[in-house]
Structure formats: structure tokens, C-alpha cells
Design a protein around this motif. Structure first.
Motif, PDB file in Angstrom:
ATOM      1  N   GLU A 126       4.260   8.851   2.313  1.00 13.80           N
ATOM      2  CA  GLU A 126       4.572   7.533   1.760  1.00 13.80           C
ATOM      3  C   GLU A 126       3.514   6.518   2.173  1.00 13.80           C
ATOM      4  O   GLU A 126       3.021   5.748   1.339  1.00 13.80           O
ATOM      5  N   GLU A 127       3.177   6.527   3.472  1.00 14.03           N
ATOM      6  CA  GLU A 127       2.160   5.593   3.966  1.00 14.03           C
ATOM      7  C   GLU A 127       0.816   5.860   3.280  1.00 14.03           C
ATOM      8  O   GLU A 127       0.109   4.933   2.888  1.00 14.03           O
ATOM      9  N   TYR A 128       0.506   7.140   3.160  1.00  9.38           N
ATOM     10  CA  TYR A 128      -0.758   7.556   2.554  1.00  9.38           C
ATOM     11  C   TYR A 128      -0.879   7.028   1.123  1.00  9.38           C
ATOM     12  O   TYR A 128      -1.894   6.429   0.754  1.00  9.38           O
ATOM     13  N   HIS A 129       0.175   7.196   0.324  1.00  7.51           N
ATOM     14  CA  HIS A 129       0.137   6.728  -1.068  1.00  7.51           C
ATOM     15  C   HIS A 129       0.088   5.212  -1.145  1.00  7.51           C
ATOM     16  O   HIS A 129      -0.647   4.640  -1.943  1.00  7.51           O
ATOM     17  N   PHE A 130       0.874   4.580  -0.286  1.00  5.16           N
ATOM     18  CA  PHE A 130       0.875   3.124  -0.280  1.00  5.16           C
ATOM     19  C   PHE A 130      -0.518   2.584   0.064  1.00  5.16           C
ATOM     20  O   PHE A 130      -1.028   1.670  -0.596  1.00  5.16           O
ATOM     21  N   LEU A 131      -1.139   3.150   1.085  1.00  9.91           N
ATOM     22  CA  LEU A 131      -2.481   2.711   1.498  1.00  9.91           C
ATOM     23  C   LEU A 131      -3.491   2.898   0.378  1.00  9.91           C
ATOM     24  O   LEU A 131      -4.340   2.039   0.131  1.00  9.91           O
ATOM     25  N   ASP A 132      -3.393   4.002  -0.331  1.00 10.45           N
ATOM     26  CA  ASP A 132      -4.288   4.278  -1.447  1.00 10.45           C
ATOM     27  C   ASP A 132      -4.092   3.221  -2.534  1.00 10.45           C
ATOM     28  O   ASP A 132      -5.051   2.651  -3.054  1.00 10.45           O
ATOM     29  N   GLU A 133      -2.824   2.934  -2.814  1.00 10.33           N
ATOM     30  CA  GLU A 133      -2.473   1.960  -3.854  1.00 10.33           C
ATOM     31  C   GLU A 133      -3.021   0.570  -3.566  1.00 10.33           C
ATOM     32  O   GLU A 133      -3.486  -0.126  -4.472  1.00 10.33           O
ATOM     33  N   ILE A 134      -2.961   0.150  -2.306  1.00 18.54           N
ATOM     34  CA  ILE A 134      -3.376  -1.216  -1.989  1.00 18.54           C
ATOM     35  C   ILE A 134      -4.863  -1.303  -1.630  1.00 18.54           C
ATOM     36  O   ILE A 134      -5.331  -2.329  -1.165  1.00 18.54           O
ATOM     37  N   GLY A 135      -5.611  -0.225  -1.840  1.00 21.30           N
ATOM     38  CA  GLY A 135      -7.059  -0.313  -1.761  1.00 21.30           C
ATOM     39  C   GLY A 135      -7.680   0.004  -0.416  1.00 21.30           C
ATOM     40  O   GLY A 135      -8.838  -0.345  -0.168  1.00 21.30           O
ATOM     41  N   ASP A 148      -4.930  -0.910  13.280  1.00 19.88           N
ATOM     42  CA  ASP A 148      -4.286  -0.197  14.388  1.00 19.88           C
ATOM     43  C   ASP A 148      -3.043   0.556  13.935  1.00 19.88           C
ATOM     44  O   ASP A 148      -2.319   0.109  13.048  1.00 19.88           O
ATOM     45  N   LYS A 149      -2.787   1.681  14.576  1.00 20.96           N
ATOM     46  CA  LYS A 149      -1.655   2.519  14.191  1.00 20.96           C
ATOM     47  C   LYS A 149      -0.308   1.822  14.361  1.00 20.96           C
ATOM     48  O   LYS A 149       0.649   2.167  13.685  1.00 20.96           O
ATOM     49  N   SER A 150      -0.249   0.806  15.217  1.00 19.06           N
ATOM     50  CA  SER A 150       1.033   0.112  15.406  1.00 19.06           C
ATOM     51  C   SER A 150       1.512  -0.574  14.124  1.00 19.06           C
ATOM     52  O   SER A 150       2.707  -0.812  13.955  1.00 19.06           O
ATOM     53  N   PHE A 151       0.581  -0.880  13.210  1.00 22.52           N
ATOM     54  CA  PHE A 151       0.972  -1.475  11.925  1.00 22.52           C
ATOM     55  C   PHE A 151       1.241  -0.408  10.869  1.00 22.52           C
ATOM     56  O   PHE A 151       1.920  -0.670   9.877  1.00 22.52           O
ATOM     57  N   VAL A 152       0.667   0.769  11.085  1.00 22.29           N
ATOM     58  CA  VAL A 152       0.666   1.787  10.031  1.00 22.29           C
ATOM     59  C   VAL A 152       1.840   2.762  10.158  1.00 22.29           C
ATOM     60  O   VAL A 152       2.474   3.117   9.155  1.00 22.29           O
ATOM     61  N   ILE A 153       2.146   3.153  11.384  1.00 22.48           N
ATOM     62  CA  ILE A 153       3.223   4.122  11.591  1.00 22.48           C
ATOM     63  C   ILE A 153       4.537   3.530  11.084  1.00 22.48           C
ATOM     64  O   ILE A 153       4.956   2.460  11.504  1.00 22.48           O
ATOM     65  N   GLY A 154       5.165   4.210  10.154  1.00 22.83           N
ATOM     66  CA  GLY A 154       6.454   3.782   9.612  1.00 22.83           C
ATOM     67  C   GLY A 154       6.415   2.509   8.798  1.00 22.83           C
ATOM     68  O   GLY A 154       7.436   1.877   8.564  1.00 22.83           O
ATOM     69  N   MET A 155       5.226   2.112   8.320  1.00 26.23           N
ATOM     70  CA  MET A 155       5.117   0.818   7.638  1.00 26.23           C
ATOM     71  C   MET A 155       5.846   0.799   6.298  1.00 26.23           C
ATOM     72  O   MET A 155       6.217  -0.261   5.813  1.00 26.23           O
ATOM     73  N   ASN A 156       6.046   1.985   5.709  1.00 25.94           N
ATOM     74  CA  ASN A 156       6.759   2.026   4.423  1.00 25.94           C
ATOM     75  C   ASN A 156       8.200   1.549   4.559  1.00 25.94           C
ATOM     76  O   ASN A 156       8.829   1.165   3.593  1.00 25.94           O
ATOM     77  N   ARG A 157       8.718   1.565   5.798  1.00 26.43           N
ATOM     78  CA  ARG A 157      10.081   1.074   6.030  1.00 26.43           C
ATOM     79  C   ARG A 157      10.068  -0.277   6.739  1.00 26.43           C
ATOM     80  O   ARG A 157      11.079  -0.709   7.288  1.00 26.43           O
ATOM     81  N   ASP A 158       8.918  -0.944   6.755  1.00 22.64           N
ATOM     82  CA  ASP A 158       8.807  -2.190   7.508  1.00 22.64           C
ATOM     83  C   ASP A 158       7.990  -3.203   6.703  1.00 22.64           C
ATOM     84  O   ASP A 158       6.771  -3.148   6.634  1.00 22.64           O
ATOM     85  N   ASP A 159       8.705  -4.150   6.071  1.00 27.20           N
ATOM     86  CA  ASP A 159       8.038  -5.094   5.167  1.00 27.20           C
ATOM     87  C   ASP A 159       7.003  -5.964   5.874  1.00 27.20           C
ATOM     88  O   ASP A 159       5.977  -6.313   5.293  1.00 27.20           O
ATOM     89  N   GLU A 160       7.274  -6.302   7.135  1.00 28.02           N
ATOM     90  CA  GLU A 160       6.312  -7.141   7.863  1.00 28.02           C
ATOM     91  C   GLU A 160       4.999  -6.405   8.094  1.00 28.02           C
ATOM     92  O   GLU A 160       3.915  -6.952   7.867  1.00 28.02           O
ATOM     93  N   ASN A 161       5.100  -5.167   8.555  1.00 32.45           N
ATOM     94  CA  ASN A 161       3.878  -4.388   8.773  1.00 32.45           C
ATOM     95  C   ASN A 161       3.131  -4.131   7.468  1.00 32.45           C
ATOM     96  O   ASN A 161       1.907  -4.136   7.426  1.00 32.45           O
ATOM     97  N   LYS A 162       3.912  -3.902   6.420  1.00 31.43           N
ATOM     98  CA  LYS A 162       3.304  -3.725   5.096  1.00 31.43           C
ATOM     99  C   LYS A 162       2.478  -4.952   4.728  1.00 31.43           C
ATOM    100  O   LYS A 162       1.340  -4.859   4.265  1.00 31.43           O
ATOM    101  N   ALA A 163       3.066  -6.117   4.957  1.00 32.10           N
ATOM    102  CA  ALA A 163       2.383  -7.372   4.633  1.00 32.10           C
ATOM    103  C   ALA A 163       1.120  -7.533   5.475  1.00 32.10           C
ATOM    104  O   ALA A 163       0.082  -7.963   4.971  1.00 32.10           O
TER     105      ALA A 163
END
Ligand code: C2E
Ligand code: CA
Ligand code: CA
Ligand code: CA
Length: 277
Positions: A241-250, A201-216
Motif C-alpha cells: 500500500e505504501e509502495y503504491h501510494f508513494l509511486d502515485e504521489i511522485g 525518514d522511515k518514521s513517516f513512511v511506516i504505516g503511513m497508509n493508515r495515518d493521514d498526518e504522515n501521509k500529508a
């Protein structure tokens, strides 16, 4: 003190009244909206993070009513579900999305999947399977181009639902668990249902690069998906940032304003469709 109490009550009362009135208006206008052709499907591209290419689209309903203006789906879908209007509306969505997809394929564009939001009310409709079969027959679209997005709320109807989903799978359709992580159901249904993918869901993805909990949370969802051999789609990808992070974590696929907002069919075709080979 007494005076203020009274005013508060009136304010509360009038807000409640307004809310009730708007809901009633929506309910009333919804009854004639299909006949008046007030609905339109918008399409948003789904991007493969490995190739950075479009692989599919999600169809998203839009309602333009003369009296109410543009009413967002988050506001009217729940009312359509309560009143049962979601059955004919959902039927229209299904047919329109399939017709559009086959039309584009016939025009020679590269074939793409179309993801369709299906409410639990529709799945509980005893004629739903028949409707899907008919839509496939009428359009002659291959079932493999169809993805049905369902939500965790189906977990409440466990056993009968599994059979229905199995029957849909037999038509070649893919099933995606939408809004994953926002529901209250247990994870135990994940290996019971014949799912192909999870949508974060987008609630976890939007701004997740600045939110360690959502990242987790996002990392954990991807880990669960991998474990169960499911593909993962992230929605609400707004930034690089989110796009690259998502790519990195598979993460497998992404959807969001970074690539495109949902677009009317004509604009989607111009911006996203390319000749097939
Ligand atoms: P959903 O299925 O979770 O769809 C994703 C929502 O996120 C869409 O809102 C989409 O426009 C929006 N979105 C996509 N990318 C971004 C982004 O990068 N940032 C932000 N902030 N938002 C983004 P929309 O179109 O307003 O739809 C809302 C909900 O209404 C959908 O949520 C879905 O639950 C429901 N819905 C829409 N169309 C249908 C339909 O045809 N049938 C049914 N049953 N429900 C529908
Ligand atoms: Ca990549
Ligand atoms: Ca969806
Ligand atoms: Ca969502």
C-alpha cells in the motif's frame, strides 16, 4: 510511603547504573573493534519506482562483539560520535563500501550507486575531503557512483560546511539529506546546500497508509523536493500500500523491508546483482 520511595530510588539508581555500565562497555569495546575486524557492512537495495529496478544500495554498518554480541548502530554510533571513534570507523566504512562497489563492477555486475552514512563529526574532520579523495583514487571508482547521506544537524555549522560540500560535489559525488523532517533545523538551508536528494525518514513512511498526518507530511516533503529540483527517496517501505501510494504521489526511489532487509555483501550479491551490459 517512605519505604516505597526508597525502593523507587534504588530501582532508578540501578537502572542508571546499568545504562552507564553498558555505555562504558560499548566505549571500551569500540576502541579495539576495528583492529579485531568486528565490523561488517550490510547492503540494502534502493529501487526506482518508475522502473521497479534496483538503482543503488545503502551501506549499513553492523557490529558483532564477542562480549556484547550484536550491537545495533542506533546504540553505538552516537557513542562513537561522542568519543571520536566515528572518525576511524567512518573511514573504514568509506573505504570498504567503495572497495566493494568497484569489486562488483569489475566482476561484471551492473554498476549501482552506493550510499554511505556520514556523521557530522566526520564532515567536521579537517581531513575528511582528503580521505574521500584518497578512497576514490585508491579504488578508481567513478565519483558518480557515490552518494553521501548527511543529516540536518550540519545546519548548525552553516558557512564552512557549504564549501566542504561543494568540494565533495566537485568529485562527482551526490549528496542526500538523510532523516529528512526529523531534525529541528529550518528549511532555509535546503537551497544553500548543494543537495541532490532528500530521504524521507522511515518514521513517516511506516504505516503511513493508515495515518493521514504522515501521509500529508510525505506529500509535503515530495512537493518541496520537486520545487527545489531534488530527487526523493522513501525509506522504511514495508507494505504494498505504501509502495503504491508513494509511486502515485511522485516519489522517485524506495527502500525497505518490502524489497529486502539489509543483507551481508555475499547475500546481497546473490539476490540483487545482475550482469551489466
Ligand atoms: P538510517 O541511515 O536512517 O538507515 C535506515 C535504517 O532503517 C537502517 O537501520 C535500516 O536497516 C532500517 N530500515 C530499512 N528499511 C526498513 C523498513 O522497511 N522497516 C524498518 N523498520 N526499518 C528499516 P540500521 O541499519 O539499524 O541503522 C540505524 C542507523 O544507524 C542508520 O539510520 C544510520 O543513522 C546509522 N548508521 C548505520 N550505518 C552507519 C554508518 O556506516 N555510519 C554512520 N555514521 N551511521 C550509520
Ligand atoms: Ca511505478
Ligand atoms: Ca541513511
Ligand atoms: Ca532514517
Amino acid at each position: 510511603v517512605k519505604e516505597r520511595g526508597k525502593n523507587n530510588f534504588q530501582l532508578f539508581n540501578s537502572e542508571m547504573h546499568q545504562e552507564f555500565y553498558r555505555k562504558m562497555m560499548i566505549e571500551k569495546q569500540l576502541r579495539t573493534a576495528l583492529d579485531n575486524e568486528e565490523f561488517e557492512l550490510y547492503y540494502q537495495p534502493i529501487i526506482d519506482l518508475k522502473t521497479n529496478e534496483i538503482v543503488g544500495m545503502e551501506s549499513l554498518i553492523r557490529w558483532n562483539n564477542e562480549t556484547l554480541g550484536q550491537v545495533p548502530p542506533d546504540e553505538f554510533i552516537s557513542i562513537a560520535e561522542e568519543t571520536g571513534m566515528i572518525i576511524p570507523i567512518g573511514h573504514w566504512v568509506l573505504n570498504t563500501a567503495l572497495e566493494q562497489n568497484i569489486r562488483w563492477q569489475k566482476e561484471g555486475y551492473q554498476p549501482l550507486t552506493v550510499s554511505i552514512n556520514v556523521s557530522v563529526r566526520q564532515l567536521l574532520d579537517p581531513t575528511f575531503l582528503e580521505k574521500v579523495k584518497n578512497a576514490i583514487e585508491n579504488t578508481a571508482l567513478d565519483g558518480s557512483y557515490i552518494v553521501l547521506e548527511i543529516t540536518e544537524s550540519i545546519a548548525m555549522y552553516a558557512e564552512a560546511m557549504i564549501e566542504k560540500l561543494d568540494a565533495l560535489k566537485e568529485l562527482g559525488i551526490s549528496l542526500s539529506m538523510d532523516d529528512f523532517g526529523t531534525g529541528y533545523s529550518s528549511l532555509s538551508y535546503l537551497n544553500k546546500y548543494p543537495l541532490d536528494s532528500l530521504k524521507i525518514d522511515k518514521s513517516f513512511v511506516i504505516g503511513m497508509n493508515r495515518d493521514d498526518e504522515n501521509k500529508a507530511i510525505v506529500k509535503m516533503i515530495i512537493a518541496i523536493a520537486k520545487e527545489l529540483d531534488l530527487k526523493v527517496i522513501a525509506e522504511g517501505v514495508e507494505g504494498q500500500e505504501e509502495y503504491h501510494f508513494l509511486d502515485e504521489i511522485g516519489c522517485d526511489f524506495a527502500q525497505g523491508y518490502l524489497f529486502s532487509r539489509p543483507l551481508p555483501a555475499i547475500d546481497f550479491k546473490e539476490k540483487w546483482l545482475r550482469a551489466g551490459d
